[in-house]
Design an enzyme around this catalytic site. Structure first.
Site, mmCIF file in Angstrom:
data_model
loop_
_atom_site.group_PDB
_atom_site.id
_atom_site.type_symbol
_atom_site.label_atom_id
_atom_site.label_comp_id
_atom_site.label_asym_id
_atom_site.label_seq_id
_atom_site.Cartn_x
_atom_site.Cartn_y
_atom_site.Cartn_z
ATOM 1 N N SER A 158 101.395 14.564 28.473
ATOM 2 C CA SER A 158 101.450 13.245 29.114
ATOM 3 C C SER A 158 102.866 12.701 29.195
ATOM 4 O O SER A 158 103.118 11.722 29.904
ATOM 5 C CB SER A 158 100.572 12.253 28.344
ATOM 6 O OG SER A 158 100.997 12.164 26.992
ATOM 7 N N HIS A 180 97.972 16.572 34.265
ATOM 8 C CA HIS A 180 97.846 15.476 33.302
ATOM 9 C C HIS A 180 96.549 14.710 33.532
ATOM 10 O O HIS A 180 96.396 14.007 34.527
ATOM 11 C CB HIS A 180 99.057 14.544 33.440
ATOM 12 C CG HIS A 180 98.970 13.305 32.606
ATOM 13 N ND1 HIS A 180 99.527 12.110 33.002
ATOM 14 C CD2 HIS A 180 98.387 13.068 31.406
ATOM 15 C CE1 HIS A 180 99.290 11.195 32.083
ATOM 16 N NE2 HIS A 180 98.601 11.744 31.108
ATOM 17 N N GLU A 194 96.953 13.676 37.387
ATOM 18 C CA GLU A 194 98.343 13.692 37.835
ATOM 19 C C GLU A 194 98.870 15.123 37.736
ATOM 20 O O GLU A 194 98.915 15.702 36.647
ATOM 21 C CB GLU A 194 99.166 12.743 36.961
ATOM 22 C CG GLU A 194 100.583 12.524 37.409
ATOM 23 C CD GLU A 194 101.295 11.478 36.550
ATOM 24 O OE1 GLU A 194 102.197 10.806 37.062
ATOM 25 O OE2 GLU A 194 100.953 11.341 35.348
ATOM 26 N N ASN A 230 102.771 7.200 33.370
ATOM 27 C CA ASN A 230 103.241 6.667 32.093
ATOM 28 C C ASN A 230 104.576 5.940 32.211
ATOM 29 O O ASN A 230 104.860 5.039 31.415
ATOM 30 C CB ASN A 230 103.339 7.783 31.057
ATOM 31 C CG ASN A 230 101.983 8.099 30.431
ATOM 32 O OD1 ASN A 230 101.111 7.232 30.366
ATOM 33 N ND2 ASN A 230 101.790 9.327 30.005
#
Length: 729
Positions: free
Chosen positions: A443, A464, A476, A514
């Protein structure tokens, strides 16, 4: 192109069959509307026709309206889009009202022809609104079929009479779950709720509808609201019974939407106002509110992101032009929470899974996660023992890397430690086929650096997932510096198989999602540490349309994880690290043993079952509350912390397509769905206004709010993100 086919059988029953060519499911268009209108006229004018059945030539009835058609209608209206939309929607109402009245005398309600809907399967949106205008609704007995009005989920509401008819048929309270929540029901439950009339075996559907049509009397085909003295179930707004319902509904809508979703308020207004006037006037009121919603930039943005763009990405809008890469056997390395979830969604999609961990006990525990999900589905009536056995049979647990032989995709989901990841990469690549694609579920760690452990970096990619894997819709996909097109195609084809929505981004620390989520959380903690009341921080986020505030979110994701990420990021960035002020808060909270919900202590206090009890008062003993916090400033800081990172991601090439930026933000972390995503939000307020907000925030709160040059250039030129994208296309 013929969408509605007309035929009359030997018994004088006209069969109107909806069958849109080239579509797996019917969608409604204005061309189809004209054909349906003409078919109804033909049936009503033919003395030999005793009644009508409207059905589908597919195993489903209809998936709804082609929302692109509504956009075209507005565009074609030119300088007066409101009138163009109103006229177009009113024409749709006229067709459905013609079905409903069926040629009967307006004074005596006699002389009409029975019209039944024979629904072959799923009927959503306009696919239910048409049957609701018919005199009786028959549905094939298929527990997988869905009956509902989901429009509220994409920023509009049922505008072809569905709102008014369902509310008048069931009453406001009973209709609320279908209208305000977009809840879909299986046929049996739809009948129990009073939405439809009959559920019959599929092979008896047409016979049952025909028998009713041939036996129906005049009174059978008059809708309740067309009879004198009809009382709406549950009462009208100002009746003793209905008043508390509408007061409660208003409170519920505002509690759920925090005032930022125009469609929900408009729907409730249409029902509230419509119940106080005759039925035909109620339909006009519904149309006016529907047009108002269609013209609201929020609704346009939601439709674009959650319908048009989402579908385009799911269909492979950015897929490389390489042959099919359907996954047949996937290896999952690591059977923890993420690995177990990946194993489940893969097996549920019919993919053979090898779930590997250091001990067989750990691997079996990961498989048990799938069993628990399947058992829960069985208890809810949404699964069977047969399906459970089939899915679990797809998952092989092991500790032996040799069992990965034959996998065409391997997904690593071990600890966020580069050395651990490098070790499992080497072990897996020693046995998997040379053609296999290897993916990391990291991540935060850059894919390019992780790929250094691989013998085949062109076949190394990031996939991800978001937690919990079985519930989160977004995946992702991250391209490393050497990732090749076949790896991207494999990842996209796999995501399509497991029925999730992909976005593809280039490699950078934190990737796309993120890098936007973390500043949001950090800004929330900064605000709290500066003395802004903690409820105000979280409530400001809710007022922006976010599902949870940053302090609640960090409790859910855990503060100790945040501390680990902060240490790793600082080590990598050195003097460029921007979050020392936040780290003071994070590290202090961790020192207090307050990790979040998992430790039953974080920014919130929790009971022994993990239920939030309220904000922890000890936080303000160290960081006292200060008076005078400005709500708009708090909202701007929380919003800009995210959208500026999205713009920077686009500016630096991490993000290549704004559609992915918007869809990814909404599905990945719940970014204000009403806005259509960060780029749509910036288009709504305008680049000039965004730069003004940035300049004010930068002056008072620092360089993290500096407007990216791309945004400044757009402000100077009066450009929008979607306008730029359209020109580039």
């Amino acid at each position: 192109m013929t969408e509605f086919h007309y035929a009359v059988d030997a018994d004088g029953v006209a069969i109107i069959t909806w069958d849109v060519p080239g579509k797996s499911m019917n969608v409604f268009s204005f061309e189809g509307q004209k054909e349906l209108d003409a078919a109804i006229d033909k049936a009503l004018a033919d003395d030999a026709v005793k009644g009508v059945i409207i059905t589908s030539g597919k195993d489903s009835f209809a998936g709804g309206m082609d929302l692109n058609v509504l956009a075209d209608l507005r565009t074609k209206a030119g300088d007066n889009p409101a009138q163009g939309l109103f006229d177009g929607i009113s024409a749709m109402h006229a067709v459905l009202r013609k079905i409903e009245r069926a040629g009967m005398d307006p004074k005596t309600n006699k002389g009409g022809k029975p019209i039944a809907a024979a629904v072959t399967g799923t009927a959503m949106g306009i696919g239910l609104e048409i049957p609701l205008a018919c005199h009786r609704i028959f549905v094939a007995d298929n527990p997988k079929a869905q009956i509902g009005l989901p429009e509220i989920k994409v920023g509009i509401f049922p505008g072809a009479g569905g709102t008014t008819r369902l509310a008048w048929k069931l009453g406001a309270m009973a209709a609320a779950p279908l209208l305000l929540e977009g809840k879909a029901l299986a046929p049996a439950k739809a009948k129990a709720a009073g939405v439809i009339d009959e559920v019959v075996p599929a092979d008896q559907l047409m016979a049952a509808a025909k028998a009713w049509v041939l036996s129906a009397k005049d009174d059978d085909i008059v809708k309740p609201w067309d009879k004198k003295g009809y009382k709406i179930p549950g009462g009208t707004p100002y009746s003793a019974q209905g008043f508390p319902t509408f007061v409660g509904a208003s409170v519920m809508v505002h509690a759920n939407t925090w005032g930022v979703y125009p469609a929900a308020k408009a729907l409730l207004s249409a029902v509230y106002e419509g119940m106080q006037v005759p039925f035909d006037t109620a339909l006009r009121i519904e149309t006016r509110h529907f047009v108002s919603v269609l013209l609201n930039p929020s609704s346009s943005a939601m439709i674009r992101s959650l319908f048009v763009n989402k579908q385009a990405l799911e269909k492979g809008a950015n897929r490389p032009d390489v042959p099919d890469e359907t996954v047949r056997k996937v290896g999952v390395l690591g059977a923890g929470m993420m690995g177990a979830g990946i194993a489940y969604v893969s097996a549920a999609a019919g993919i053979e899974v090898v779930l590997l961990d250091a001990t067989i006990e750990a691997a079996e525990k990961g498989k048990a996660y799938s069993e628990a999900i399947l058992d829960k589905a069985i208890k809810r009536g949404k699964g069977t023992e047969e399906k459970k056995a089939k899915v679990l049979g797809q998952i092989k647990t092991t500790t032996d890397y040799a069992d990965l032989e034959g996998c065409d995709l391997v997904i690593e989901a071990v600890f966020e430690d580069p050395d651990v990841k490098a070790d499992v990469t080497r072990k897996a690549e020693a046995v998997i086929p040379e053609t296999a694609i290897y993916a990391s579920n990291t991540s935060t760690l850059p894919i390019t650096s992780l790929a250094q452990a691989s013998k085949r970096p062109e076949q190394f990619i990031g996939i991800h997932f978001f937690s919990p894997v079985d519930k989160m819709l977004l995946v992702e996909i991250i391209k490393g510096a050497q990732t090749g097109p076949r790896a991207v195609a494999k990842a996209l084809d796999y995501v399509r198989q497991i029925r999730k929505t992909p976005i593809v981004v280039n490699d950078a620390r934190f990737f796309y999602a993120n890098r936007c989520i973390i500043p949001y959380i950090n800004e929330g903690m900064r605000l709290a540490a500066e003395g802004v009341p903690m409820p105000m921080v979280d409530h400001a986020a809710r007022l922006l349309g976010f599902p949870v505030g940053p302090l609640q979110l960090v409790d859910e994701t855990s503060l100790d994880l945040g501390a680990k990420i902060a240490k790793a990021t600082k080590a990598a960035m050195g003097n460029d690290y921007p979050d020392d002020a936040v780290d003071e808060v994070v590290f202090w909270m961790v020192e207090q043993g307050r990790y979040g919900r998992k430790s039953k202590a974080g920014f919130f206090d929790y009971d022994e079952n993990g239920k939030r009890l309220g904000y922890w008062k000890g936080f303000n003993a160290r960081y006292p509350v200060k008076e005078g916090a400005d709500l708009e400033t708090v909202k701007n800081r929380l919003m800009m912390a995210q959208v500026l990172e999205a713009v920077r991601a686009l500016e630096t090439g991490v993000l290549e397509d704004i559609r992915e930026g918007d869809v990814g933000a909404i599905l990945g972390w719940g970014f204000a769905p009403w806005s259509g995503g960060p780029f749509s939000w910036l288009d709504i307020i305008g680049a000039k206004k965004a730069v003004e907000i940035c300049d004010a925030l930068e002056a008072s709160h620092g360089a993290r709010f500096a407007a990216p040059q791309m945004l400044r250039d757009m402000a100077a030129k009066g450009e929008t993100f979607y306008g730029r994208a359209a020109k580039a296309a």
